[in-house]
Design a protein around this motif. Sequence first.
Motif, short mmCIF file in Angstrom:
data_model
loop_
_atom_site.label_atom_id
_atom_site.label_comp_id
_atom_site.label_asym_id
_atom_site.label_seq_id
_atom_site.Cartn_x
_atom_site.Cartn_y
_atom_site.Cartn_z
N CYS A 172 -21.51 -49.62 13.88
CA CYS A 172 -22.42 -49.49 12.73
C CYS A 172 -23.85 -49.77 13.20
N ASP A 173 -24.78 -48.94 12.75
CA ASP A 173 -26.18 -49.10 13.17
C ASP A 173 -26.91 -50.16 12.34
N ARG A 174 -26.33 -50.58 11.23
CA ARG A 174 -27.08 -51.43 10.30
C ARG A 174 -26.57 -52.85 10.15
N CYS A 210 -21.67 -50.89 7.24
CA CYS A 210 -22.32 -50.41 6.01
C CYS A 210 -21.56 -49.24 5.39
N GLY A 211 -20.87 -48.46 6.22
CA GLY A 211 -20.08 -47.34 5.69
C GLY A 211 -20.90 -46.08 5.49
N ASP A 212 -22.20 -46.13 5.80
CA ASP A 212 -23.07 -45.03 5.43
C ASP A 212 -23.92 -44.48 6.57
N CYS A 213 -24.06 -45.25 7.65
CA CYS A 213 -24.94 -44.81 8.73
C CYS A 213 -24.25 -43.75 9.59
N CYS A 273 -21.00 -45.10 11.31
CA CYS A 273 -19.91 -45.27 10.35
C CYS A 273 -19.35 -43.91 9.94
#
Length: 344
Positions: free
Chosen positions: A57-59, A67-70, A73
Amino acid sequence: MNTAAMSTGPAPWLLGPWQTLLERAAAGRLPGGLLVTGAEGTGKGWLVTAFLQRLYCDRASGLQPACGDCGGCRSLAGGVHPEVHEVMPPEPGKEIPVDAIRTASEFLGLSGSATWRVLRLHPAEAMNASAANALLKTLEEPPSGALAILESARPSALPATIRSRCQNLHLATPSLDQARAWLAGMTDDPGAVEAAWAAALGRPMTAAELLADPDRQAAWERDRDALTGLLRATDLHSVVPALMRCDPETLVPRLQALLLSAQRWLASGEMDRFGAQFPREDLQRFARERGARGMASLVQQSRQWQRQLRTTLNPQLRMEDMAAAMLPLTTPQRVAYGDRSGAY
Ligand SMILES: [Zn+2]
């Protein structure tokens, strides 16, 4: 890869292992081989998925889940992350062949852009002997930045040489109270927790997936209806169509649990949690009519049905065989069925 892991934090009994993994990763102290063990349904798959998400994950930072969104992910959730290679048996119950491990070892040896290059292998005990040998070579001299994560509910089935080359992370089975308190936080309906717990045969992560997934709930209802039909059945052909609508992979273990519930009730007069999901009168009548000896014989036969899941037996014959064994002894159809059994 199961993406449900991204949005929620770890279950209470996974908190310790989760922290251990993240701290080791942050300190650059991950081993070349990691063996994650624990009983079925304790969350091995969840933990490894969540950890890989977090690793790329980048965040997220610290002990936060991914985060589930980057980008990282998303590519993991889509199963296309360039730094992760997943190996499973070609079909449930089949072996992991040596070619799959050779390809995975080559993948680990490539130099990538990320800090870690991960092979995920599950269930690890599905490797055949040559596959395990090939993996051992990689574990003995892991390429820099390579991490092999093996998941296994039956680590004793792995060669000792593989186990000794991996760091073991064992997931303890949560207490019943701990698991049920956790599941109760997912729904407003206490009855749904009981049903999910029973349907999942006491496996907490499976119960959680069931609570979150209407399709799995519908499959449980189908299994329960078909099994209730079996308790009431007086002839083969009234029950086989309902059985044919079920997935044998879930139906057979649930049938086995139902027989054990009936057997326990007959012996102790107490109805267990699984049996309580079925009409009481039907289950009690079924057990009384077969008696202790009949129930013991059915429980024994159910082990054979379980083993047959791994064979290519014709599904219709499999269901007819189970239904015939469950019918009352005096049923004429059962005799007729026995007569033609020589035909196949
Ligand atoms: Zn992310």
